[in-house]
Design a protein around this motif. Structure first.
Motif, PDB file in Angstrom:
ATOM      1  N   SER A 129       1.053  -1.214  -0.133  1.00  0.00           N
ATOM      2  CA  SER A 129      -0.039   0.013   0.068  1.00  0.00           C
ATOM      3  C   SER A 129       0.896   1.071   0.033  1.00  0.00           C
ATOM      4  CB  SER A 129      -0.805  -0.042   1.255  1.00  0.00           C
ATOM      5  OG  SER A 129      -0.118   0.027   2.362  1.00  0.00           O
ATOM      6  N   PHE A 130       0.480   2.279  -0.569  1.00  0.00           N
ATOM      7  CA  PHE A 130       1.222   3.556  -0.796  1.00  0.00           C
ATOM      8  C   PHE A 130       1.288   4.204   0.405  1.00  0.00           C
ATOM      9  CE2 PHE A 130       1.497   7.907  -1.826  1.00  0.00           C
ATOM     10  CZ  PHE A 130       2.969   7.994  -2.014  1.00  0.00           C
ATOM     11  N   ASP A 131       2.054   4.497   1.080  1.00  0.00           N
ATOM     12  CA  ASP A 131       2.163   5.507   2.288  1.00  0.00           C
ATOM     13  C   ASP A 131       3.308   6.232   2.119  1.00  0.00           C
ATOM     14  OD1 ASP A 131       1.401   6.532   4.612  1.00  0.00           O
ATOM     15  OD2 ASP A 131       2.207   4.975   5.878  1.00  0.00           O
ATOM     16  N   ARG A 132       3.380   7.815   2.352  1.00  0.00           N
ATOM     17  CA  ARG A 132       4.481   8.624   2.050  1.00  0.00           C
ATOM     18  C   ARG A 132       5.556   8.158   3.253  1.00  0.00           C
ATOM     19  NH1 ARG A 132       6.036  11.066  -2.201  1.00  0.00           N
ATOM     20  NH2 ARG A 132       3.968  12.166  -2.154  1.00  0.00           N
ATOM     21  N   LYS A 133       6.484   7.975   2.872  1.00  0.00           N
ATOM     22  CA  LYS A 133       7.631   7.547   3.994  1.00  0.00           C
ATOM     23  C   LYS A 133       9.010   8.635   3.592  1.00  0.00           C
ATOM     24  CE  LYS A 133       6.203   3.213   3.922  1.00  0.00           C
ATOM     25  NZ  LYS A 133       5.279   3.242   2.776  1.00  0.00           N
ATOM     26  N   VAL A 134       9.680   8.974   4.391  1.00  0.00           N
ATOM     27  CA  VAL A 134      10.787   9.982   4.515  1.00  0.00           C
ATOM     28  C   VAL A 134      11.662   9.372   5.558  1.00  0.00           C
ATOM     29  CG1 VAL A 134      11.834  11.948   4.543  1.00  0.00           C
ATOM     30  CG2 VAL A 134       9.351  11.961   3.734  1.00  0.00           C
ATOM     31  N   THR A 135      13.079   9.283   5.129  1.00  0.00           N
ATOM     32  CA  THR A 135      14.133   9.005   6.030  1.00  0.00           C
ATOM     33  C   THR A 135      15.221   9.632   5.690  1.00  0.00           C
ATOM     34  OG1 THR A 135      15.209   7.259   7.201  1.00  0.00           O
ATOM     35  CG2 THR A 135      14.600   6.860   4.774  1.00  0.00           C
ATOM     36  N   SER A 136      16.293   9.773   6.544  1.00  0.00           N
ATOM     37  CA  SER A 136      17.623  10.288   6.215  1.00  0.00           C
ATOM     38  C   SER A 136      18.450   8.952   6.272  1.00  0.00           C
ATOM     39  CB  SER A 136      18.155  11.133   7.314  1.00  0.00           C
ATOM     40  OG  SER A 136      17.934  10.889   8.582  1.00  0.00           O
ATOM     41  N   TYR A 137      19.554   8.928   5.785  1.00  0.00           N
ATOM     42  CA  TYR A 137      20.279   7.630   5.342  1.00  0.00           C
ATOM     43  C   TYR A 137      21.670   8.015   5.330  1.00  0.00           C
ATOM     44  CZ  TYR A 137      20.365   8.374   0.330  1.00  0.00           C
ATOM     45  OH  TYR A 137      20.485   9.218  -0.757  1.00  0.00           O
ATOM     46  N   VAL A 138      22.777   7.011   5.642  1.00  0.00           N
ATOM     47  CA  VAL A 138      24.077   7.178   5.442  1.00  0.00           C
ATOM     48  C   VAL A 138      24.317   5.754   4.752  1.00  0.00           C
ATOM     49  CG1 VAL A 138      24.558   6.095   7.814  1.00  0.00           C
ATOM     50  CG2 VAL A 138      26.288   7.530   6.862  1.00  0.00           C
ATOM     51  N   PHE A 139      25.480   6.051   3.897  1.00  0.00           N
ATOM     52  CA  PHE A 139      26.097   4.856   3.103  1.00  0.00           C
ATOM     53  C   PHE A 139      27.634   4.880   3.513  1.00  0.00           C
ATOM     54  CE2 PHE A 139      28.725   3.642  -0.608  1.00  0.00           C
ATOM     55  CZ  PHE A 139      28.283   2.406  -0.812  1.00  0.00           C
ATOM     56  N   GLU A 163      45.384   4.737 -13.923  1.00  0.00           N
ATOM     57  CA  GLU A 163      45.664   4.114 -12.775  1.00  0.00           C
ATOM     58  C   GLU A 163      44.266   4.060 -11.995  1.00  0.00           C
ATOM     59  OE1 GLU A 163      48.394   3.578 -11.310  1.00  0.00           O
ATOM     60  OE2 GLU A 163      49.763   4.446 -12.820  1.00  0.00           O
ATOM     61  N   LYS A 164      44.435   3.350 -10.862  1.00  0.00           N
ATOM     62  CA  LYS A 164      43.278   2.732 -10.247  1.00  0.00           C
ATOM     63  C   LYS A 164      43.612   2.954  -8.628  1.00  0.00           C
ATOM     64  CE  LYS A 164      43.780  -2.048 -10.457  1.00  0.00           C
ATOM     65  NZ  LYS A 164      44.751  -2.042 -11.374  1.00  0.00           N
ATOM     66  N   THR A 165      42.688   3.265  -7.881  1.00  0.00           N
ATOM     67  CA  THR A 165      42.853   3.633  -6.561  1.00  0.00           C
ATOM     68  C   THR A 165      41.480   3.038  -5.619  1.00  0.00           C
ATOM     69  OG1 THR A 165      43.534   4.955  -4.670  1.00  0.00           O
ATOM     70  CG2 THR A 165      42.182   5.903  -6.130  1.00  0.00           C
ATOM     71  N   LEU A 166      41.866   2.615  -4.406  1.00  0.00           N
ATOM     72  CA  LEU A 166      40.882   2.270  -3.538  1.00  0.00           C
ATOM     73  C   LEU A 166      40.275   3.686  -3.089  1.00  0.00           C
ATOM     74  CD1 LEU A 166      41.951  -0.754  -1.664  1.00  0.00           C
ATOM     75  CD2 LEU A 166      40.092  -0.608  -3.503  1.00  0.00           C
ATOM     76  N   ALA A 167      39.006   3.842  -2.674  1.00  0.00           N
ATOM     77  CA  ALA A 167      38.503   5.050  -2.073  1.00  0.00           C
ATOM     78  C   ALA A 167      37.477   4.562  -0.889  1.00  0.00           C
ATOM     79  CB  ALA A 167      37.925   5.789  -2.893  1.00  0.00           C
ATOM     80  N   LEU A 168      37.391   5.465   0.328  1.00  0.00           N
ATOM     81  CA  LEU A 168      36.203   4.971   1.239  1.00  0.00           C
ATOM     82  C   LEU A 168      35.158   6.247   1.170  1.00  0.00           C
ATOM     83  CD1 LEU A 168      38.715   4.803   4.318  1.00  0.00           C
ATOM     84  CD2 LEU A 168      37.820   3.056   2.968  1.00  0.00           C
ATOM     85  N   PRO A 169      33.935   5.550   0.644  1.00  0.00           N
ATOM     86  CA  PRO A 169      32.924   6.688   0.462  1.00  0.00           C
ATOM     87  C   PRO A 169      32.038   6.967   1.692  1.00  0.00           C
ATOM     88  CG  PRO A 169      32.272   4.390  -0.231  1.00  0.00           C
ATOM     89  CD  PRO A 169      33.610   4.441   0.228  1.00  0.00           C
ATOM     90  N   ILE A 170      31.705   8.072   1.924  1.00  0.00           N
ATOM     91  CA  ILE A 170      30.877   8.508   3.148  1.00  0.00           C
ATOM     92  C   ILE A 170      29.799   9.384   2.610  1.00  0.00           C
ATOM     93  CG2 ILE A 170      30.972   9.585   5.271  1.00  0.00           C
ATOM     94  CD1 ILE A 170      33.734   9.227   5.624  1.00  0.00           C
ATOM     95  N   ILE A 171      28.793   9.003   2.566  1.00  0.00           N
ATOM     96  CA  ILE A 171      27.584   9.743   1.768  1.00  0.00           C
ATOM     97  C   ILE A 171      26.380   9.620   2.940  1.00  0.00           C
ATOM     98  CG2 ILE A 171      25.764   9.456   0.140  1.00  0.00           C
ATOM     99  CD1 ILE A 171      27.713   7.422  -1.646  1.00  0.00           C
ATOM    100  N   LEU A 172      25.905  11.163   2.758  1.00  0.00           N
ATOM    101  CA  LEU A 172      24.724  11.437   3.674  1.00  0.00           C
ATOM    102  C   LEU A 172      23.642  11.879   2.819  1.00  0.00           C
ATOM    103  CD1 LEU A 172      26.523  13.516   6.485  1.00  0.00           C
ATOM    104  CD2 LEU A 172      25.632  11.171   6.567  1.00  0.00           C
ATOM    105  N   GLY A 173      22.314  11.355   2.948  1.00  0.00           N
ATOM    106  CA  GLY A 173      21.272  11.766   2.244  1.00  0.00           C
ATOM    107  C   GLY A 173      19.833  11.778   3.110  1.00  0.00           C
ATOM    108  N   VAL A 174      18.860  11.903   2.080  1.00  0.00           N
ATOM    109  CA  VAL A 174      17.587  11.821   2.603  1.00  0.00           C
ATOM    110  C   VAL A 174      16.736  11.529   1.209  1.00  0.00           C
ATOM    111  CG1 VAL A 174      16.909  14.441   2.124  1.00  0.00           C
ATOM    112  CG2 VAL A 174      15.500  13.115   3.593  1.00  0.00           C
ATOM    113  N   LYS A 175      15.723  10.431   1.588  1.00  0.00           N
ATOM    114  CA  LYS A 175      14.907   9.837   0.485  1.00  0.00           C
ATOM    115  C   LYS A 175      13.423   9.829   0.744  1.00  0.00           C
ATOM    116  CE  LYS A 175      16.173   5.230   1.631  1.00  0.00           C
ATOM    117  NZ  LYS A 175      16.962   4.040   1.459  1.00  0.00           N
ATOM    118  N   SER A 176      12.749   9.789  -0.296  1.00  0.00           N
ATOM    119  CA  SER A 176      11.261   9.398   0.015  1.00  0.00           C
ATOM    120  C   SER A 176      10.639   8.776  -1.074  1.00  0.00           C
ATOM    121  CB  SER A 176      10.596  10.955   0.175  1.00  0.00           C
ATOM    122  OG  SER A 176       9.182  10.810   0.257  1.00  0.00           O
ATOM    123  N   ASN A 177       9.489   8.054  -0.944  1.00  0.00           N
ATOM    124  CA  ASN A 177       8.801   7.413  -2.116  1.00  0.00           C
ATOM    125  C   ASN A 177       7.951   8.429  -2.704  1.00  0.00           C
ATOM    126  OD1 ASN A 177       7.353   7.372   0.321  1.00  0.00           O
ATOM    127  ND2 ASN A 177       6.250   5.612  -0.364  1.00  0.00           N
TER     128      ASN A 177
END
Length: 240
Positions: A129-139, A163-177
């Motif tokens: 069932s469709f119900d509006r949802k909002v959340t912040s998130y971290v990746f 070249e290539k290198t490894l990297a550490l990602p830190i992502i902050l966001g907010v999402k909603s359906n």
């Protein structure tokens, strides 16, 4: 193996068959009882290093990519993505007077593959069932990034090698359906790399002249929107 089973009591064989059937059913059910998300990332990129401006979020080149999520629970997902962009920076756009006088500039192409875990701060249960949802998130997780190793000669950036290198990602966001099947997100993500030659400040193979802080590696930032489509059987998280 079949000849060995013929000597076992009938009840033992039946129990083993029943166990295999139940186990198979559980695995199939568990596989289907997940939500998949596939979509796109559209935004911009900016570089943070020994060249150009030092503003952390300052997109100056377009960035696009694809992403996939496997929502294990309403609180966390396994996330995989591919994003590509150009990284550009100019010393004359910096607030640092010494960089302005140096007047270096560079352009590089970055391609990254990323995998890791996305954690929602609030339940994000995409049920039928469709119900509006909002959340912040971290990746966070682990990236592998492909780029051109640069070096400078007489204020001119030159390409040394791929070249290539490894990297550490830190992502902050907010999402909603948006609907029962579409999810939109707004996010900003820093990538801390293990390379210092993306801007040519610490060239490989003894080419060019090093400059800047040789103990600080290069960073880059992607900021923008994600739009994903959810599919697959809707899960029941009642027991979690």
């Amino acid at each position: 193996m079949e000849s060995e089973f013929l000597y076992l009591p009938t009840i033992y064989v039946s129990m083993n068959k029943a166990f295999i059937v139940v186990l198979s059913f559980f695995c199939i059910t568990n596989t289907q009882a997940q939500i998949n998300e596939i979509g796109v990332f559209v935004g911009g990129s900016n570089f943070i290093g020994d060249l150009g401006a030092t503003t952390y979020v300052n997109p100056n080149s377009p960035a696009v990519g694809l992403l996939y999520k496997w929502n294990k629970t309403p609180r966390h997902s396994w996330r995989f993505s591919f994003i590509q962009s150009k990284l550009t920076a100019k010393d004359i756009e910096s607030d640092d007077k010494s960089r302005q006088v140096r007047a270096y500039e560079f352009e590089n192409t970055i391609k990254e593959f990323s995998g890791g875990i996305e954690f929602n701060f609030f339940d994000f249960n995409l049920n039928n069932s469709f119900d509006r949802k909002v959340t912040s998130y971290v990746f966070t997780g682990l990236n592998i990034s492909f780029y051109d190793s640069l070096f400078f000669i007489t204020n001119q950036a030159n390409i040394d090698s791929k070249e290539k290198t490894l990297a550490l990602p830190i992502i902050l966001g907010v999402k909603s359906n948006l609907t029962s099947n579409f999810v939109i997100g707004l996010e900003v993500g820093t990538r801390v790399t293990f390379a210092d030659d993306i801007d040519g400040s610490l060239p490989k193979n003894n080419l060019g002249t090093p400059f800047g802080n040789i103990y600080n590696n290069d960073w880059y930032v992607f900021s923008g929107l994600t739009l994903t489509y959810t599919f697959g059987k809707k899960p029941c998280f009642c027991a979690e």
